[in-house]
Structure formats: structure tokens, C-alpha cells
Design a protein around this motif. Structure first.
Motif, PDB file in Angstrom:
ATOM      1  N   LEU A   1     -11.026  25.829 -39.741  1.00 16.34           N
ATOM      2  CA  LEU A   1     -12.457  26.167 -40.116  1.00 16.34           C
ATOM      3  C   LEU A   1     -13.261  24.897 -40.426  1.00 16.34           C
ATOM      4  CD1 LEU A   1     -12.480  29.299 -42.528  1.00 16.34           C
ATOM      5  CD2 LEU A   1     -13.460  29.044 -40.129  1.00 16.34           C
ATOM      6  N   TYR A   2     -12.545  23.847 -41.232  1.00 17.15           N
ATOM      7  CA  TYR A   2     -13.362  22.680 -41.284  1.00 17.15           C
ATOM      8  C   TYR A   2     -13.179  21.561 -40.197  1.00 17.15           C
ATOM      9  CZ  TYR A   2      -9.370  20.684 -44.160  1.00 17.15           C
ATOM     10  OH  TYR A   2      -8.222  20.152 -44.597  1.00 17.15           O
TER      11      TYR A   2
ATOM     12  N   ARG B   1     -12.747  33.927 -41.184  1.00 14.15           N
ATOM     13  CA  ARG B   1     -12.904  34.251 -42.630  1.00 14.15           C
ATOM     14  C   ARG B   1     -12.261  35.524 -42.968  1.00 14.15           C
ATOM     15  NH1 ARG B   1     -18.357  33.241 -44.162  1.00 14.15           N
ATOM     16  NH2 ARG B   1     -19.032  32.630 -42.055  1.00 14.15           N
TER      17      ARG B   1
ATOM     18  N   SER C   1     -13.572  25.410 -47.775  1.00 14.48           N
ATOM     19  CA  SER C   1     -12.443  25.455 -46.993  1.00 14.48           C
ATOM     20  C   SER C   1     -11.564  24.621 -46.906  1.00 14.48           C
ATOM     21  CB  SER C   1     -12.965  25.188 -45.286  1.00 14.48           C
ATOM     22  OG  SER C   1     -11.896  25.671 -44.491  1.00 14.48           O
TER      23      SER C   1
ATOM     24  N   LEU D   1     -14.781  32.121 -49.759  1.00 12.14           N
ATOM     25  CA  LEU D   1     -14.813  31.554 -48.472  1.00 12.14           C
ATOM     26  C   LEU D   1     -15.529  32.561 -47.704  1.00 12.14           C
ATOM     27  CD1 LEU D   1     -13.999  28.941 -46.937  1.00 12.14           C
ATOM     28  CD2 LEU D   1     -12.123  30.025 -46.119  1.00 12.14           C
TER      29      LEU D   1
ATOM     30  N   TYR E   1     -19.590  30.109 -46.958  1.00  8.33           N
ATOM     31  CA  TYR E   1     -18.628  29.241 -46.360  1.00  8.33           C
ATOM     32  C   TYR E   1     -19.188  27.822 -46.583  1.00  8.33           C
ATOM     33  CZ  TYR E   1     -16.183  26.153 -43.149  1.00  8.33           C
ATOM     34  OH  TYR E   1     -15.544  25.263 -42.633  1.00  8.33           O
TER      35      TYR E   1
ATOM     36  N   SER F   1     -16.653  31.501 -37.156  1.00  3.91           N
ATOM     37  CA  SER F   1     -16.305  31.417 -38.362  1.00  3.91           C
ATOM     38  C   SER F   1     -16.254  32.537 -39.154  1.00  3.91           C
ATOM     39  CB  SER F   1     -17.313  30.170 -39.125  1.00  3.91           C
ATOM     40  OG  SER F   1     -17.178  30.101 -40.512  1.00  3.91           O
TER      41      SER F   1
ATOM     42  N   ALA G   1      -7.591  27.946 -42.566  1.00  2.00           N
ATOM     43  CA  ALA G   1      -8.582  27.420 -43.522  1.00  2.00           C
ATOM     44  C   ALA G   1      -8.730  25.933 -43.162  1.00  2.00           C
ATOM     45  CB  ALA G   1      -7.988  27.486 -44.883  1.00  2.00           C
TER      46      ALA G   1
ATOM     47  N   THR H   1      -9.340  25.666 -50.077  1.00  2.00           N
ATOM     48  CA  THR H   1      -8.631  26.892 -49.920  1.00  2.00           C
ATOM     49  C   THR H   1      -7.357  26.450 -49.083  1.00  2.00           C
ATOM     50  OG1 THR H   1     -10.667  28.114 -49.354  1.00  2.00           O
ATOM     51  CG2 THR H   1      -8.707  29.101 -48.692  1.00  2.00           C
TER      52      THR H   1
END
Length: 301
Positions: free
Chosen positions: A196-197, A220, A274, A265, A269, A216, A193, A277
Motif C-alpha cells: 500500500l505505501y 485494505r 500502513s 487502516l 488510510y 487501495s 500493508a 501496520t
């Protein structure tokens, strides 16, 4: 240099060394180790047992802090490329490699000595093995080599309750392994998580994190699958008889909450989702283990 300037410089240098220990991460490690200690003691601990727990926590804290400092040393060039870590003293060049290495070695030696002399040899060896697993096998070997780094390396991060259990009993029981499994399964969705960002940070650093190598959507999906398996693992303390209905209620609510974040998510998305999360995952583990602690004293002791 005036006396006030010298004092300011010394304070700044202390804060730099302290930052190398990754205090928030180590606090969670020690908290999980403490839960393992408490659950290993039937009933309310005696004064001597509380002292024993405190000493063991200090030893584990020092070795964990040493591993964090060694990680900062090894990854100083990578940290410098990432916004999330570029502030670290080793990444900024405020502390030399020799200083970071010496600091890590001193903390590790003191922590290991405390565990050997005042806890037991098994806890010391398990804690040192965790140091090697995180600082060497994960940081040096796995992290730059495979997108499954956090899955395999997560075994080191899942060790704290095992260390705590061993500190109080001198052995590793099935209860400790259940706690190990929960953290082991929690680790991948927690870190993915974050990844991802922070994907551009990891891409720039050259680390093969899952969002970089597989994209991505695949990441996820993996988060969702892991949260489902984690939900089942979270029920094991109740099923094994380690806890009562209070913990079961907390495990169901927290596990369902994590799955809900993972589903949202996966479907839609956003970096903000993210990030939320990731933050919830921290809350999930902390509250889950806190529920174990409260349940132990209210109903199981």
C-alpha cells in the motif's frame, strides 16, 4: 593495489553476497523453523537434540539464503526500478548474473547435503520443494502474473515450522500444519500493508500487486478480512492442546492488535499508518511464536 585496498575490496564483495541472502527475512524463517523443532520435542531437549536442531537450522538457513539469492537474480531488473530494492547488488550490477546463480547453487547444494546427511531425507525434500515454490513458482510464475501472487506463493513462506517439525520427528504432524496455517494467513496482510505505501514502486515495476490492480480500498478490506481469519487461526494451538493459557493470552492480544490496525487502516488510510501496520505484523508473528516457545517450556514440557 595495496594490501589494504585488496582487503577492503574483498570485504565489500563478501558483504554484497551476504546482502543477496536477505538476512532479516532468512532470520525470521530460521526462527520459525526452530519453533517447529522445539515444539516437536516433549520436555527439555537433550544435548544431542540441541545439536540436531542447530545442524538442521544451518541447512535450512543455507537453502533459504539460496532461494533469496535466486530471487534477487530473477528480479534484478524489477529491483532496479524500486526504491526499496534498488540497492541490491544484482540490481546495481555489482554482482553478475553468473556470480549470483553460482552463489545460489552452492548454498543450495551445501544446505541440501547437510539436511540429507545429518537431518533426514524428508526435511531435505520439503526444504528443496520450498526453494522451488518460492524461487520458481512464486518469483518466476505467480508474482508477475496475478495479484493473488502473495496468497498462493505464501505457502512457501509458511513452510519453516513444517521443516522444523519434520527435522525432529521425520514426519509432518497436525501441529506443524497448524503453524503452517497461521503463517499462511499472516502473509497476505503483512505484504499488502507494505504494498500500500509502496504502491508507486510496484506500479513502476509492472508487478500486478493488489493495490495496483484493485486499488487501495479493496486491498485494505482484504487486509481486514485476513486479520480476522488470522485471529481465529491463532487460537488453534490452544484449542488443539499445543499450548496453555499463556499463549492464548498472547494470541488474543496480538490478534486484536493486528485487527485494530487493520480497522484503522480501512477507515482512514495514510502511508504512515500502513507502514506502522507492516511493522506491527512483523512484531505480531515474532511475538506469537515466541509465546509458543515460552509457553511450551513453562507449562507444556
Amino acid at each position: 593495489m595495496s594490501q589494504s585496498e585488496a582487503l577492503l575490496n574483498n570485504t565489500s564483495r563478501i558483504s554484497q553476497f551476504y546482502a543477496l541472502t536477505k538476512p532479516r527475512v532468512v532470520q525470521l524463517i530460521v526462527f520459525c523453523a526452530l519453533i517447529g523443532m522445539v515444539l516437536a520435542v516433549p520436555g527439555w531437549p537433550t544435548a544431542n537434540q540441541w545439536i540436531h536442531m542447530g545442524v538442521a537450522c544451518v541447512g535450512i538457513w543455507l537453502v533459504a539464503a539460496a532461494a533469496a539469492a535466486f530471487n534477487c537474480l530473477v528480479e534484478r531488473h524489477i529491483d532496479a526500478k524500486m526504491k526499496r530494492t534498488s540497492w541490491r547488488p544484482t540490481a546495481r550490477g555489482e554482482l553478475s548474473s553468473q556470480q549470483a546463480l553460482a552463489f545460489s547453487a552452492i548454498l543450495c547444494m551445501i544446505g541440501a547435503t547437510i539436511l540429507l546427511v545429518w537431518t533426514n531425507a524428508l526435511t531435505m525434500w520439503l526444504t528443496l520443494a520450498t526453494f522451488v515454490g518460492y524461487a520458481v513458482i512464486y518469483t518466476v510464475v505467480l508474482k508477475p502474473a496475478t495479484p493473488q501472487n502473495i496468497v498462493i506463493g505464501g505457502a512457501s513462506g509458511a513452510m519453516p515450522p513444517v521443516l522444523g517439525w519434520a527435522a525432529m520427528t521425520g514426519n509432518v504432524g497436525p501441529e506443524a500444519l497448524i503453524l503452517f496455517l497461521i503463517i499462511f494467513l499472516w502473509t497476505p496482510p503483512h505484504f499488502w500493508a507494505l504494498a500500500l505505501y509502496r504502491v508507486e514502486d510496484y506500479r513502476q515495476s509492472g508487478l500486478p500487486m493488489l493495490p495496483v490492480t484493485h486499488g487501495s480500498e479493496y486491498t485494505r478490506l482484504q487486509i481486514l478480512l485476513y486479520t480476522v481469519v488470522l485471529f481465529a487461526a491463532g487460537l488453534l494451538p490452544f484449542m488443539y492442546g499445543m499450548s496453555s493459557w499463556l499463549y492464548l493470552f498472547a494470541a488474543v492480544v496480538l490478534g486484536a492488535g493486528f485487527i485494530a490496525y487493520a480497522v484503522a487502516l480501512y477507515r482512514n488510510y495514510s502511508d504512515e499508518l500502513s507502514r506502522r501496520t507492516f511493522r506491527f505484523s512483523l512484531l505480531h508473528l515474532s511475538l506469537l511464536f515466541l509465546a509458543l516457545l515460552v509457553d511450551h517450556y513453562l507449562f507444556m514440557a
